[in-house]
Design a protein around this motif. Structure first.
Motif, short mmCIF file in Angstrom:
data_model
loop_
_atom_site.label_atom_id
_atom_site.label_comp_id
_atom_site.label_asym_id
_atom_site.label_seq_id
_atom_site.Cartn_x
_atom_site.Cartn_y
_atom_site.Cartn_z
N ASP A 146 53.36 -6.60 -12.16
CA ASP A 146 53.45 -7.92 -13.12
C ASP A 146 53.54 -7.42 -14.60
N ALA A 147 52.83 -6.46 -15.10
CA ALA A 147 52.64 -5.92 -16.44
C ALA A 147 54.10 -5.34 -16.79
N LEU A 148 54.35 -4.48 -15.68
CA LEU A 148 55.72 -3.63 -16.05
C LEU A 148 57.00 -4.65 -15.98
N ILE A 149 56.73 -5.79 -15.45
CA ILE A 149 58.21 -6.73 -15.52
C ILE A 149 58.08 -7.34 -16.84
N ASP A 150 57.09 -7.52 -17.32
CA ASP A 150 57.02 -8.07 -18.74
C ASP A 150 57.35 -7.24 -19.93
N ARG A 151 56.80 -5.83 -19.59
CA ARG A 151 57.07 -4.83 -20.49
C ARG A 151 58.32 -4.35 -20.47
N ALA A 152 59.10 -4.21 -19.29
CA ALA A 152 60.42 -3.89 -19.36
C ALA A 152 61.44 -4.81 -19.78
N GLY A 153 61.06 -6.13 -19.31
CA GLY A 153 62.07 -7.35 -20.14
C GLY A 153 62.05 -7.37 -21.32
N GLN A 154 60.88 -7.28 -22.05
CA GLN A 154 60.72 -7.11 -23.49
C GLN A 154 61.32 -6.04 -24.13
N ARG A 155 61.47 -4.79 -23.69
CA ARG A 155 62.04 -3.86 -24.17
C ARG A 155 63.29 -3.80 -23.97
N ARG A 209 48.54 2.74 -23.70
CA ARG A 209 49.51 1.49 -24.08
C ARG A 209 50.95 2.04 -24.26
N LEU A 210 51.00 3.05 -25.16
CA LEU A 210 52.32 3.63 -25.43
C LEU A 210 53.06 4.60 -24.62
N VAL A 211 51.92 5.15 -23.72
CA VAL A 211 52.43 6.31 -22.92
C VAL A 211 53.57 5.38 -21.77
N LYS A 212 53.04 4.41 -21.53
CA LYS A 212 53.72 3.38 -20.78
C LYS A 212 55.19 2.87 -21.00
N VAL A 213 55.57 2.96 -22.33
CA VAL A 213 56.71 2.34 -22.87
C VAL A 213 57.57 3.26 -23.55
N LEU A 259 43.69 15.75 -19.11
CA LEU A 259 44.90 15.41 -19.24
C LEU A 259 45.54 15.39 -17.94
N HIS A 260 45.18 16.20 -17.10
CA HIS A 260 46.15 16.32 -15.93
C HIS A 260 45.78 15.27 -14.86
N ASP A 261 44.52 14.90 -14.69
CA ASP A 261 44.11 13.98 -13.75
C ASP A 261 44.43 12.48 -14.24
N GLY A 262 44.15 12.55 -15.73
CA GLY A 262 44.36 11.14 -16.40
C GLY A 262 45.58 10.77 -16.64
N TYR A 263 46.60 11.60 -17.00
CA TYR A 263 48.01 11.33 -17.43
C TYR A 263 49.07 12.12 -16.60
N ARG A 297 66.43 4.71 -17.11
CA ARG A 297 65.99 5.67 -16.19
C ARG A 297 64.20 5.71 -16.10
N ARG A 298 63.80 5.76 -17.17
CA ARG A 298 62.38 5.58 -17.50
C ARG A 298 61.63 4.45 -16.58
#
Length: 530
Positions: free
Chosen positions: A35-44, A145-149, A167-171, A248-249
């Motif tokens: 749901d958050a992705l739909i909102d985020r991608a739509g805004q971007r 937040r920024l890593v997602k966009v 770094l490896h397990d978290g991101y 693509r992202r």
């Protein structure tokens, strides 16, 4: 670019459809990221401009800010002793003006614009993110937040902490689906001798490959000495020239979220209810609801009414004292309004209820076989709706069913007329025969003529004929009335079962099938999104 965005928009629509169909059936924690992705991608995608956002991310002490300055050839970021950790995101945009709407959406406060250069495509936005391992929770929130966009991520690591699990397990591992859109830059290689550099790079490459990041580029750089900056700048410039990188992202994000929701939806075949299974439920509900009692009432009522109409009137009047079997059940009470809202059908016996429950369980088991728990629960709830409401609606349907008791008996009127003609003949013949005796008793000087036909006195023929008509038509009518009663019983059974089936389908079967159709549509939407 437009075609790519159109495809992405179609996939977003499909993912949105998946989320909508799955609400209340798939856990919220599974649907919330989608749901958050739909909102985020739509805004971007709604933000105009062909800007590419590349972010530098890394841990404290990795030299991320120094690398940011080296790549941008500025001194905007303050590394080292002055500020040991990056406290907030900073942006440098190449061009003539800052992409204000984009940076506002990214919530990046520190922003700078530098003139375009031949080696850097116009539209590139370079971000310096806070340290992902900062002790300040707000810093980690900003990074997450920024890593997602952002469109491309450059992870800056140093020789001492390049294998850090945070770094490896978290991101890195969670972002394996974006491997082609990430670069890992091993900074501070000036501190390593050639052998150490080769060993460290090899070990880091092996580690990335084992985490599903084989497509992630790995470069060795030294922000302090400028070593390796050329290849890294070229990778960033290529990303800026790629006008489909944003699409693509988000396409990778959509594929990942669709796959996660798809796992929750299951992959087995969607069950179907056969006609036999549904018919068995219809029959069980009909029996438990008193349909056999009504059909038996139809049989008895047709016999009762037919006998009254076609039997010898001098005898059948006694039957009128018996109650009508159907009206005793408060069914087929005739036209006009009634004050009775329910029939008087008896309650289901324990055996009937047991058969009904068994049939209902069978339908539930068949329709929930292999389904995710949320969908199975919805189907069970739909199948086990309010029994009181269901019983009332079935009772009303039975009471409103046209049992066709007012048709198919036109011949009764003919027989009734003939029976009365026979009675008239008996009365006339009997009166004729008794007239001489009465006149003799009264000593009336009247002579009653006696007519003869074929050697038989006409009054005798009238009496015998009238009685014969009553007997013959009474016997024949009984045969036809019984045959008609059997036909009416079969017709009533069909009509009543159809009425009960209509209610059962509306209250039970249709909701189950709607849920199964909903699941099939959700799975199809997942495939479109993926």
């Amino acid at each position: 670019m437009k075609a790519e965005q159109a495809t992405l928009a179609s996939r977003l629509t499909a993912l949105d459809r998946v989320v909508d169909l799955s609400r209340g059936r798939v856990p919220d924690e599974v649907l919330a990221p989608a749901d958050a992705l739909i909102d985020r991608a739509g805004q971007r995608l709604a933000i105009a401009g062909d800007h590419t956002v590349v972010a530098l991310a890394g841990a404290t002490g990795s030299g991320k800010s120094s690398l940011f300055n080296a790549l941008s050839e500025t001194e905007f970021a303050k590394p080292g002793v002055t500020r040991p950790t990056t406290s907030e995101a900073m942006a440098v945009a190449w061009g003539t003006q800052a992409p204000t709407r984009l940076l506002d959406w990214l919530q990046v406060g520190g922003r700078h614009v530098i003139p375009p250069r031949s080696t850097v495509p116009d539209g590139l936005v370079l971000l310096d993110l806070p340290d992902h391992d900062s002790t300040e929770a707000a810093h980690r929130v900003t990074v997450d937040r920024l890593v997602k966009v952002v469109d491309m991520l450059v992870w800056v690591v140093d020789p001492q902490k390049y294998a850090d699990s945070a770094l490896h397990d978290g991101y890195l591992k969670p972002l394996a689906g974006h491997a082609a859109l990430m670069v890992v830059a091993l900074n501070q290689v000036d501190r390593l001798n050639p052998e150490q550099r080769r060993a460290t790079m090899a070990d880091l490459r092996r580690l990335l490959d084992s985490e599903g990041l084989a497509a992630t580029r790995l470069v060795a750089v030294s922000a302090l000495r400028g070593e390796g900056l050329g290849p890294l700048r070229e990778l960033i410039a290529d990303a800026a020239r790629d006008k489909e990188i944003t699409a693509r992202r988000f396409a990778a994000d959509i594929a990942r979220e669709a796959a996660l929701v798809g796992e929750a939806l299951g992959s087995g075949p969607v069950p179907t209810l056969s006609r036999g299974d549904v018919s068995a439920l219809h029959a069980s509900v009909a029996e438990a609801s008193g349909v056999p009692v009504v059909t038996e009432g139809v049989l008895q009522a047709w016999r009762h009414r037919g006998t009254l109409a076609t039997g010898w009137p001098l005898i059948t009047w006694l039957r009128r004292l018996r109650p009508d079997p159907l009206r005793r059940l408060r069914i087929d009470r005739g036209p006009g309004p009634t004050e009775v809202a329910r029939t008087s059908l008896p309650k289901a016996t324990p055996v009937q209820r047991a058969r009904l429950d068994a049939a209902l369980r069978q339908v539930i088991e068949l329709s929930t076989m292999g389904l995710p728990r949320g969908w199975a629960d919805r189907i069970k709830a739909a199948a086990r709706s309010d029994r009181g409401v269901l019983a009332d609606r079935i009772d009303a349907a039975i009471g409103a069913t046209d049992l066709r008791m007012n048709s198919g008996h036109g011949w009764w009127s003919v027989v009734t007329v003939l029976q009365w003609l026979g009675i008239v003949a008996v009365l006339v013949g009997g009166g004729w025969l008794l007239a001489p005796l009465v006149l003799a008793v009264l000593q009336a000087p009247v002579e009653v003529p006696m007519l003869v036909w074929q050697g038989w006195p006409l009054p005798t023929l009238l009496v015998l004929g009238g009685v014969g008509i009553g007997v013959v038509f009474g016997l024949l009518s009984r045969v036809f009335v019984e045959a008609g009663a059997r036909v009416k019983q079969r017709q009533a059974a069909q009509a009543l079962t159809a009425s009960v089936a209509s209610v059962v389908d509306t209250e039970v079967i249709d909701p189950i099938r709607a849920e199964l159709t909903r699941l099939a549509e959700a799975r199809a939407a997942v495939e479109r999104a993926r």
